[in-house]
Enzyme design. Structure first.
Site, mmCIF file in Angstrom:
data_model
loop_
_atom_site.group_PDB
_atom_site.id
_atom_site.type_symbol
_atom_site.label_atom_id
_atom_site.label_comp_id
_atom_site.label_asym_id
_atom_site.label_seq_id
_atom_site.Cartn_x
_atom_site.Cartn_y
_atom_site.Cartn_z
ATOM 1 N N GLY A 11 1.639 -10.794 61.354
ATOM 2 C CA GLY A 11 0.509 -10.566 62.246
ATOM 3 C C GLY A 11 -0.132 -11.824 62.788
ATOM 4 O O GLY A 11 -0.995 -11.747 63.656
ATOM 5 N N CYS A 12 0.281 -12.977 62.314
ATOM 6 C CA CYS A 12 -0.285 -14.246 62.792
ATOM 7 C C CYS A 12 0.225 -14.530 64.206
ATOM 8 O O CYS A 12 1.432 -14.615 64.432
ATOM 9 C CB CYS A 12 0.095 -15.381 61.847
ATOM 10 S SG CYS A 12 -0.365 -17.025 62.444
ATOM 11 N N ILE A 13 -0.691 -14.662 65.150
ATOM 12 C CA ILE A 13 -0.321 -14.899 66.546
ATOM 13 C C ILE A 13 0.383 -16.242 66.710
ATOM 14 O O ILE A 13 1.365 -16.358 67.440
ATOM 15 C CB ILE A 13 -1.559 -14.809 67.457
ATOM 16 C CG1 ILE A 13 -2.093 -13.384 67.448
ATOM 17 C CG2 ILE A 13 -1.240 -15.253 68.878
ATOM 18 C CD1 ILE A 13 -3.458 -13.229 68.084
#
Length: 130
Positions: A11-13
């Site tokens: 989920g880390c952009i």
């Protein structure tokens, strides 16, 4: 083209952009969840090389941002123990290709090591939010 193991926080952009750049550069990624990996001092330590201990840590981690951990006071054993207990503290991504390991995404280092697509826009080193 390199085979790359890429440890990310799902989920880390920032990690998503880093992976996209590596794939666009022709590399094959095996993506793993950094937070779920069963780290030990022996498996985690090689990613940091000769970097100073404060550079081993994720500057965006809540405890780091809050100043709850005195990074300057940590020795290697204490730093590894903290990161193993709370993997959110680990600077990411962790990248492995062959015998080499790196922590973080310094684009010039990654380009010199693995090669990146020419004219690539800068990609952030880490996440802005946890």
């Amino acid at each position: 083209m390199a085979q790359v193991i890429f440890y990310e926080k799902p989920g880390c952009i920032g990690n998503a952009r880093q992976k996209a750049l590596l794939i666009a550069s022709g590399h094959q990624l095996e993506v793993r969840n950094l937070l779920a990996e069963p780290w030990t001092p022996a498996t985690l330590r090689p990613f940091f090389g000769d970097k100073p201990i404060p550079d081993w840590f994720n500057a965006s981690a809540p405890k780091i941002k809050a100043g709850a951990i005195d990074l300057a006071a940590l020795d290697e054993s204490a730093a590894l123990a903290l990161m193993i207990a709370e993997p959110i503290l680990i600077r990411r991504p962790l990248i492995q290709s062959g015998d080499r390991r790196e922590a973080g995404f310094d684009q010039s280092t990654i380009d010199a090591w693995l090669g990146l697509r020419q004219g690539s826009a800068p990609v952030p080193d880490g996440c802005a939010m946890e």
